[in-house]
Design a protein around this motif. Structure first.
Motif, PDB file in Angstrom:
ATOM      1  N   UNK A   1      62.026  77.178  63.091  1.00  0.00           N
ATOM      2  CA  UNK A   1      61.090  77.961  62.233  1.00  0.00           C
ATOM      3  C   UNK A   1      60.181  78.753  62.957  1.00  0.00           C
ATOM      4  N   UNK A   2      59.520  78.452  64.064  1.00  0.00           N
ATOM      5  CA  UNK A   2      58.933  79.053  64.862  1.00  0.00           C
ATOM      6  C   UNK A   2      59.446  79.995  65.569  1.00  0.00           C
ATOM      7  N   UNK A   3      60.757  79.844  66.397  1.00  0.00           N
ATOM      8  CA  UNK A   3      61.606  80.874  66.722  1.00  0.00           C
ATOM      9  C   UNK A   3      61.873  82.125  65.947  1.00  0.00           C
ATOM     10  N   UNK A   4      62.450  81.816  64.583  1.00  0.00           N
ATOM     11  CA  UNK A   4      62.984  82.503  63.717  1.00  0.00           C
ATOM     12  C   UNK A   4      61.503  83.262  63.006  1.00  0.00           C
ATOM     13  N   UNK A   5      60.352  82.885  63.219  1.00  0.00           N
ATOM     14  CA  UNK A   5      59.419  83.643  62.644  1.00  0.00           C
ATOM     15  C   UNK A   5      58.984  83.022  61.272  1.00  0.00           C
ATOM     16  N   UNK A   6      59.554  82.085  60.933  1.00  0.00           N
ATOM     17  CA  UNK A   6      58.985  81.500  59.359  1.00  0.00           C
ATOM     18  C   UNK A   6      57.458  81.076  59.500  1.00  0.00           C
ATOM     19  N   UNK A   7      57.585  80.154  60.780  1.00  0.00           N
ATOM     20  CA  UNK A   7      55.971  79.544  60.989  1.00  0.00           C
ATOM     21  C   UNK A   7      55.341  80.518  62.032  1.00  0.00           C
ATOM     22  N   UNK A   8      54.155  80.614  62.046  1.00  0.00           N
ATOM     23  CA  UNK A   8      53.313  81.051  63.381  1.00  0.00           C
ATOM     24  C   UNK A   8      52.821  79.984  64.101  1.00  0.00           C
ATOM     25  N   UNK A   9      53.217  80.072  65.192  1.00  0.00           N
ATOM     26  CA  UNK A   9      52.383  78.866  66.101  1.00  0.00           C
ATOM     27  C   UNK A   9      50.792  79.022  66.195  1.00  0.00           C
TER      28      UNK A   9
ATOM     29  N   UNK B   1      52.255  73.875  67.437  1.00  0.00           N
ATOM     30  CA  UNK B   1      51.853  73.834  65.940  1.00  0.00           C
ATOM     31  C   UNK B   1      51.530  72.858  65.370  1.00  0.00           C
ATOM     32  N   UNK B   2      50.616  73.053  64.438  1.00  0.00           N
ATOM     33  CA  UNK B   2      49.734  71.975  63.858  1.00  0.00           C
ATOM     34  C   UNK B   2      49.762  72.150  62.496  1.00  0.00           C
ATOM     35  N   UNK B   3      50.155  71.100  61.513  1.00  0.00           N
ATOM     36  CA  UNK B   3      50.016  71.177  59.972  1.00  0.00           C
ATOM     37  C   UNK B   3      48.719  70.035  59.850  1.00  0.00           C
ATOM     38  N   UNK B   4      47.477  70.859  59.595  1.00  0.00           N
ATOM     39  CA  UNK B   4      46.288  70.304  59.161  1.00  0.00           C
ATOM     40  C   UNK B   4      46.073  69.349  60.783  1.00  0.00           C
ATOM     41  N   UNK B   5      46.132  68.139  60.470  1.00  0.00           N
ATOM     42  CA  UNK B   5      45.869  67.319  61.666  1.00  0.00           C
ATOM     43  C   UNK B   5      47.281  66.952  62.394  1.00  0.00           C
ATOM     44  N   UNK B   6      48.393  67.188  61.858  1.00  0.00           N
ATOM     45  CA  UNK B   6      49.637  66.711  62.320  1.00  0.00           C
ATOM     46  C   UNK B   6      50.149  67.525  63.469  1.00  0.00           C
ATOM     47  N   UNK B   7      50.179  67.255  64.580  1.00  0.00           N
ATOM     48  CA  UNK B   7      50.692  68.264  65.935  1.00  0.00           C
ATOM     49  C   UNK B   7      52.265  67.848  65.964  1.00  0.00           C
ATOM     50  N   UNK B   8      52.720  68.990  65.443  1.00  0.00           N
ATOM     51  CA  UNK B   8      54.525  68.760  65.226  1.00  0.00           C
ATOM     52  C   UNK B   8      55.111  69.388  66.566  1.00  0.00           C
ATOM     53  N   UNK B   9      54.655  70.523  67.107  1.00  0.00           N
ATOM     54  CA  UNK B   9      55.080  70.726  68.387  1.00  0.00           C
ATOM     55  C   UNK B   9      53.790  70.924  69.346  1.00  0.00           C
ATOM     56  N   UNK B  10      54.070  70.427  70.592  1.00  0.00           N
ATOM     57  CA  UNK B  10      52.995  70.262  71.466  1.00  0.00           C
ATOM     58  C   UNK B  10      53.229  70.899  72.769  1.00  0.00           C
TER      59      UNK B  10
ATOM     60  N   UNK C   1      61.065  64.843  64.940  1.00  0.00           N
ATOM     61  CA  UNK C   1      60.772  65.286  66.240  1.00  0.00           C
ATOM     62  C   UNK C   1      60.166  66.556  66.226  1.00  0.00           C
ATOM     63  N   UNK C   2      60.626  67.464  65.409  1.00  0.00           N
ATOM     64  CA  UNK C   2      60.129  68.863  65.258  1.00  0.00           C
ATOM     65  C   UNK C   2      61.038  69.688  65.622  1.00  0.00           C
ATOM     66  N   UNK C   3      62.269  69.656  65.567  1.00  0.00           N
ATOM     67  CA  UNK C   3      63.618  70.535  65.737  1.00  0.00           C
ATOM     68  C   UNK C   3      63.467  71.524  64.921  1.00  0.00           C
ATOM     69  N   UNK C   4      63.733  71.142  63.479  1.00  0.00           N
ATOM     70  CA  UNK C   4      63.688  72.342  62.524  1.00  0.00           C
ATOM     71  C   UNK C   4      62.512  73.440  62.405  1.00  0.00           C
ATOM     72  N   UNK C   5      61.351  72.385  63.024  1.00  0.00           N
ATOM     73  CA  UNK C   5      60.075  73.107  63.099  1.00  0.00           C
ATOM     74  C   UNK C   5      59.984  74.234  64.109  1.00  0.00           C
ATOM     75  N   UNK C   6      60.837  73.893  65.271  1.00  0.00           N
ATOM     76  CA  UNK C   6      60.937  74.623  66.393  1.00  0.00           C
ATOM     77  C   UNK C   6      61.705  75.829  66.108  1.00  0.00           C
TER      78      UNK C   6
ATOM     79  N   UNK D   1      66.298  67.338  75.067  1.00  0.00           N
ATOM     80  CA  UNK D   1      65.746  66.312  74.264  1.00  0.00           C
ATOM     81  C   UNK D   1      64.204  66.400  73.624  1.00  0.00           C
ATOM     82  N   UNK D   2      64.266  66.548  72.332  1.00  0.00           N
ATOM     83  CA  UNK D   2      62.848  66.972  71.807  1.00  0.00           C
ATOM     84  C   UNK D   2      62.245  65.371  71.455  1.00  0.00           C
TER      85      UNK D   2
END
Ligand SMILES: Nc1ncnc2c1ncn2[C@@H]1O[C@H](COP(=O)(O)OP(=O)(O)OP(=O)(O)O)[C@@H](O)[C@H]1O
Ligand SMILES: [Mg+2]
Lengths: 252, 331
Positions: free
Chosen positions: A62-70, A26-35, A55-60, A224-225
């Protein structure tokens, strides 16, 4: 483990991991948070996830729970591709999560907060969810605050409420985001006992936690993330002894 | 503990007083003169509109500025059915509500593609379009509208005082129905999820609340009530006209003021707001347009002091809801 909730044999699913993340990014604009993250979580395990701030733990989660789309990759739950499934459907098929920063229903009572999750998350009528909500409140130590408005709780109780809402309706997979901070030793013991009980009932737990001694006691495996990727995975003692991990995570 | 007991006694007395007021209002035609009944008819109509806008904006986060659309649709549907199609008036009323519901479905399909400010603009555009269409419909008097024929008016009462009382009774019944059923709705499973959405939409979704379905139910819930309010408006004005039946000022802007001042996201707020609105209007009527400016200033002041309005402030002082939609561990 070879039967599902309805008691049908489930050979395929039993072998498949509960959760599988395939090349998730997942990227937020240019920021690659999960790679290109790859992760498999086996049924019944307690996977501890650690990693430095940002590191992107909460973002991860949010991806699994469906709050964010990868932006790329896929998410499989119980062998089923859920990448495009919405948040509430994921919750209803068994993915419960807590928020690191609590999001209470501030103008509802603590009891009602849990009732929402028991009824909607558990897919049941209100009438059939009250007992479940009560059980969860007892288990999470919130029973005596039941009638308080959630907005009036202390941060510690808000974290308990997050846990209570996440476990109400008994989801198969629990995503816990930093729930042990600020607990006394006795409270921490209670929490670990509760998680053990939930796990013994067959639930799978992914737990992001900075309180390492708690994580070490509960986790059957650690990952470890670091800047959006899993850089180490394995038995807790091996991971915590790993030089790379110590350097990155503990700043040692 | 005595403090708490006194408090509960106070609450019981308040609830008792409210029931007494409702009973007195039910006896309105025998208690109030015609002017008072006419004013209260208008009060009940605005109360219904306020309850509906509050449900959409305060709970489902559907900030509509096009609420007047369905008021107008209800008005025009009633006229079309009762006058043009010659349907019995007491059948035409529920059919007008149904028509509003049917119009709400495609409207929803369009505006639900939008969110936040775009949704607000979308509802407004939809309302303007509907008003323009209403002005073009044959048989409805075009842009200047048309009056209800005498026989239709007379069907509600042979005498003026009889009609005023009939309209009073109808509007009172509608307000009671709107309040009562909305209360029951909020206490239902969907309503529980909706209340959670009000407090935190993302967390509600994470707790399993179907955000889309709940929004749809909410939107469709309000449509027939808005349509019925449109029928009442038509009966009070004895005419339909695009600008009056689809009045953005009367059926949307004032309503937003009412709900914002009274307390968004509660059932008590719209009631308090509507009472305050009529009081302000009564006292400020002499000041012409200043009235609107003062109303705007009051609502901005209230938002700055307490975003959840007067009832929000009451809740903060620990006053429990008079019409609680809450659930306890025992049924
Ligand atoms: N919605 C968003 N939009 C833009 N950037 C975001 C968004 N969510 C997270 N980020 C960024 O992603 C990075 C990872 O954030 P995240 O919250 O996942 O970290 P974390 O590992 O949970 O950290 P912590 O240990 O502090 O909780 C941060 O740099 C954050 O600013
Ligand atoms: Mg985090």
């Amino acid at each position: 483990m070879a039967v599902d909730a309805q008691g049908r044999p489930r050979h395929e699913e039993a072998r498949a991991p509960v959760l599988e993340l395939r090349d998730l990014s997942i990227r937020f604009g240019g920021l690659r948070v999960i790679e290109n993250l790859h992760l498999e979580v086996q049924r019944g395990e307690i996977l501890g996830v650690l990693g430095p701030n940002g590191a992107g733990k909460s973002t991860l989660f949010n991806l699994i729970a469906g709050v964010l789309a990868p932006t790329a990759g896929a998410i499989f739950f119980g062998g089923r591709n859920i990448t495009t499934m919405n948040v509430w459907s994921r919750r209803r098929i068994g993915i419960g999560r807590t928020y690191q920063i609590p999001k209470p229903f501030a103008h509802m009572s603590v009891f009602e907060n849990v009732l929402v999750a028991a009824a909607h998350g558990g897919g049941r009528a209100i009438r059939l969810s009250r007992a479940e909500a009560m059980d969860v409140l007892e288990a999470t130590g919130l029973a005596d605050r039941m009638t308080s408005m959630a907005g009036q709780l202390s941060l510690l109780d808000l974290k308990r409420l997050e846990l209570a809402r996440a476990i109400a309706g008994r989801p198969d997979l629990l995503l816990l985001d930093e729930i042990a901070g600020g607990l006394t030793e006795a409270e921490c013991d209670d929490l670990l006992a509760l998680l053990k009980k939930i796990s013994d009932h067959g639930a799978t737990i992914v737990w992001v936690e900075h309180v390492l001694h708690a994580l070490k006691r509960a986790a059957s495996r650690l990952a470890v993330l670091y800047s959006g990727s899993i850089i180490a995975e394995g038995a807790p003692e091996d991971i915590l002894a790993d030089d790379r991990v110590r350097e990155i995570y503990l700043g040692a | 503990m005595t403090g708490r007991n006194q408090f509960m006694t106070g609450l019981a007395i308040t609830r008792f007083a409210l029931v007494a007021i409702i009973l007195a209002l039910a006896a309105g035609p025998w208690l109030f003169d015609l002017n008072q009944q006419t004013l209260l008819t208008e009060f009940f109509t605005l109360l219904v509109l306020a309850l509906m806008w509050n449900l959409l904006a305060g709970y489902a986060d559907i900030i509509t500025v096009g609420q007047h659309a369905f008021v107008g649709v209800g008005a025009y549907a009633f006229y079309g059915l009762a006058v043009l199609a010659d349907v019995d008036i007491f059948l035409a009323i529920p059919m007008a509500a149904l028509t509003t519901l049917l119009v709400a479905i495609p409207t929803m399909a369009i505006i639900f593609r939008l969110r936040t400010a775009y949704l607000a603009v979308g509802t407004w555009v939809a309302a303007e379009v509907m008003m323009l269409i209403a002005g073009k419909l044959p048989g409805f008097g075009g842009g200047s509208g048309t009056s209800l024929p005498i026989p239709v008016v007379k069907a509600f009462g042979a005498t003026l005082s009889g009609r005023v009382s009939t309209f009073y009774a109808m509007s009172f019944a509608l307000a009671l129905l709107a309040f009562g059923t909305t209360w029951i709705f909020l206490r239902s499973r969907v309503g529980l999820g909706l209340t959670a959405m009000r407090d935190n939409e993302e967390a509600a979704g994470a707790a399993g609340v179907d955000l889309v379905m709940t929004r749809i139910v909410c939107f469709l819930w309000t449509a027939p009530f808005l349509g019925l309010a449109g029928v009442l408006v038509t009966l009070q004005k004895l005419r339909v006209a695009p600008s009056a039946s689809f009045s953005i000022t009367d059926w949307t802007i004032y309503i937003i003021f009412i709900v914002v001042i009274g307390g968004i996201g509660s059932l008590e707020g719209p009631v308090i707001g509507t009472i305050l609105f009529f009081l302000l209007r009564g006292y400020l009527a002499a000041y012409g347009t200043w009235y609107l400016i003062i109303l705007g200033a009051v609502s901005i002041g209230v938002i700055l002091a307490e975003p959840r309005g007067i009832w929000g402030a009451c809740r903060r002082w620990g006053i429990p809801d008079l019409a609680p939609a809450s659930h306890g561990p025992k049924p």
